[in-house]
Design a protein around this motif. Structure first.
Motif, short mmCIF file in Angstrom:
data_model
loop_
_atom_site.label_atom_id
_atom_site.label_comp_id
_atom_site.label_asym_id
_atom_site.label_seq_id
_atom_site.Cartn_x
_atom_site.Cartn_y
_atom_site.Cartn_z
N SER A 69 -0.41 -4.67 10.31
CA SER A 69 -1.53 -5.43 10.89
C SER A 69 -1.25 -6.92 10.78
O SER A 69 -0.23 -7.33 10.25
CB SER A 69 -2.81 -5.10 10.13
OG SER A 69 -2.73 -5.65 8.84
N ALA A 70 -2.19 -7.72 11.26
CA ALA A 70 -2.07 -9.17 11.11
C ALA A 70 -2.31 -9.55 9.65
O ALA A 70 -2.81 -8.76 8.85
CB ALA A 70 -3.05 -9.88 12.03
N PHE A 71 -1.96 -10.76 9.31
CA PHE A 71 -2.06 -11.26 7.94
C PHE A 71 -3.49 -11.11 7.41
O PHE A 71 -3.71 -10.86 6.24
CB PHE A 71 -1.65 -12.73 7.99
CG PHE A 71 -1.37 -13.39 6.68
CD1 PHE A 71 -0.93 -12.70 5.57
CD2 PHE A 71 -1.53 -14.77 6.57
CE1 PHE A 71 -0.66 -13.35 4.39
CE2 PHE A 71 -1.27 -15.43 5.39
CZ PHE A 71 -0.83 -14.72 4.30
N GLU A 72 -4.47 -11.28 8.30
CA GLU A 72 -5.85 -11.34 7.83
C GLU A 72 -6.59 -10.01 7.79
O GLU A 72 -7.72 -9.96 7.32
CB GLU A 72 -6.67 -12.37 8.62
CG GLU A 72 -6.57 -12.37 10.14
CD GLU A 72 -5.32 -13.05 10.68
OE1 GLU A 72 -4.25 -12.40 10.61
OE2 GLU A 72 -5.40 -14.15 11.20
N ASN A 73 -6.01 -8.91 8.26
CA ASN A 73 -6.89 -7.75 8.41
C ASN A 73 -6.34 -6.38 8.00
O ASN A 73 -6.69 -5.37 8.60
CB ASN A 73 -7.44 -7.70 9.84
CG ASN A 73 -6.32 -7.60 10.86
OD1 ASN A 73 -5.16 -7.39 10.48
ND2 ASN A 73 -6.63 -7.73 12.12
N ALA A 74 -5.53 -6.33 6.96
CA ALA A 74 -5.02 -5.03 6.53
C ALA A 74 -6.16 -4.10 6.12
O ALA A 74 -6.15 -2.90 6.43
CB ALA A 74 -4.05 -5.20 5.37
N ALA A 75 -7.18 -4.64 5.45
CA ALA A 75 -8.27 -3.78 4.98
C ALA A 75 -9.10 -3.25 6.15
O ALA A 75 -9.54 -2.10 6.14
CB ALA A 75 -9.15 -4.54 3.99
N ALA A 76 -9.28 -4.09 7.19
CA ALA A 76 -10.02 -3.62 8.37
C ALA A 76 -9.20 -2.53 9.07
O ALA A 76 -9.75 -1.54 9.58
CB ALA A 76 -10.29 -4.79 9.32
N THR A 77 -7.89 -2.69 9.07
CA THR A 77 -7.02 -1.71 9.71
C THR A 77 -7.09 -0.36 8.99
O THR A 77 -7.25 0.68 9.62
CB THR A 77 -5.56 -2.24 9.72
OG1 THR A 77 -5.56 -3.51 10.33
CG2 THR A 77 -4.63 -1.30 10.45
N ILE A 78 -7.00 -0.40 7.67
CA ILE A 78 -7.02 0.87 6.92
C ILE A 78 -8.42 1.51 7.07
O ILE A 78 -8.54 2.74 7.17
CB ILE A 78 -6.63 0.67 5.43
CG1 ILE A 78 -6.12 1.98 4.83
CG2 ILE A 78 -7.76 0.15 4.57
CD1 ILE A 78 -4.69 2.26 5.03
#
Ligand code: TPP
Length: 308
Positions: A69-78
């Motif tokens: 994902s982008a730098f800012e949104n790994a948690a939103a992706t998971i």
């Protein structure tokens, strides 16, 4: 907990062939986390060293599905992956039990990805978020992050005549995550593989968001010889700089307490990023560092005592 005997028999899910620096603590952490988690996991990771070294097209070191994902949104992706999984499961399109793990560097976790992490935790998605904390933005050239400890020399907090390295103390991300009322959050480091593996197993057993912060020494950014990663990781615990502890359903537990805490100099002197602290005029900064370590540890002990 899985024994070492069992772990060595498991398939390596983060395999050889990546291009991390020699002695990189971050890839050691990922390897240990995935060995503990087993094959039924799907992962996400933002930009950072880990992604750069492990997914150079057309190669990959990942033997499990991984979403970059982008730098800012790994948690939103998971969180999105986990929601899609639940929906498909409800409709009977997936029957397998799958667990979700996000890996973020400290830049992607403490700083720029923090809003996504906070949101995903608040929505109570079922995932484990692992922060591989090497205490700076290593991938882009060792810039300071809010995980960087006091007085560390980085390219954006350079130690010299004007500055003694970073002026601000490290942000306490585990406490901030705990304030979201998670069922499980913990701190560990790569030298204590059994502590790390036990914490991953525990975290993945919860039906909700969980968090583990792993201290991962970085030979390049911390400036030390590549064969001392484990020693530095262990000393971080022996000096009480990085206590091994966990928070489980409201209860704090200290998982290891050194019989005699070593002076912080022992940890600092192994790393070039703190070299300037050993100049005679900076002696007081070491004392200040020691005071900060002792205060943080005393605060943790009070939390353990109050919640037990
Ligand atoms: C919005 C945004 N800002 C900046 C960057 C550039 N960038 C990519 S990785 C990175 C630092 C990563 O640091 P960290 O998350 O601590 O991981 P490390 O590389 O240290 O493991 C930066 C600043 C980016 N990709 N996106």
């Amino acid at each position: 907990m899985a024994s070492l005997k069992e772990l060595v028999k498991r398939k390596e899910l983060f395999s050889y062939g990546h291009r991390a620096c020699a002695g990189c603590g971050e890839v050691l952490a990922v390897r240990q986390v995935l060995l503990a988690a087993g094959e039924n996991v799907a992962c996400a990771m933002p930009t950072g060293c880990l992604e750069i070294v492990s997914t150079i097209y057309p190669h990959t070191a990942w033997q499990v599905p991984i979403f970059h994902s982008a730098f800012e949104n790994a948690a939103a992706t998971i969180a999105g992956m986990e929601s899609a999984y639940r929906a498909l499961k409800r409709r009977g399109k997936i029957t397998k039990e799958i667990k979700f793990i996000a890996f973020g560097g400290d830049g992607g976790t403490y700083d720029i990805g923090f809003q996504a992490l906070s949101g995903a935790i608040e929505r109570r998605h079922r995932f484990l978020y692992v922060c591989t904390d090497n205490q700076a933005y290593m991938n882009t050239g060792i810039q300071r992050s809010s995980a960087t400890p006091s007085f560390a020399d980085t390219t954006t907090s350079p130690a010299g005549k004007k500055l003694p390295g970073k002026l601000q103390p490290r942000k306490d991300i585990v406490e901030i995550v705990i304030a979201h009322d998670v069922p499980y959050a913990a701190q560990t480091t790569v030298a204590f593989w059994n502590d790390l593996v036990t914490k991953v197993e525990k975290a993945l057993s919860y039906d909700g968001p969980t968090f583990i912060n792993i201290l991962v020494p970085c030979p390049l950014g911390w400036v030390y010889p590549t064969d001392r990663t484990i020693e530095i990781s262990r000393l971080a615990v022996e000096t009480n700089f990085w206590p091994l502890y966990e928070y489980e359903n409201g209860v704090y537990r200290l998982n290891y307490e050194p019989k005699e805490r070593k002076p912080i100099e022992e940890w600092l002197k192994m790393q070039g990023r703190f070299r300037h602290l050993f100049l005679p005029e900076n002696q007081k900064l070491i004392e200040e560092f020691q005071r900060e370590v002792d205060e943080r540890f005393a605060r943790l002990k009070r939390r353990v005592a109050m919640s037990g």
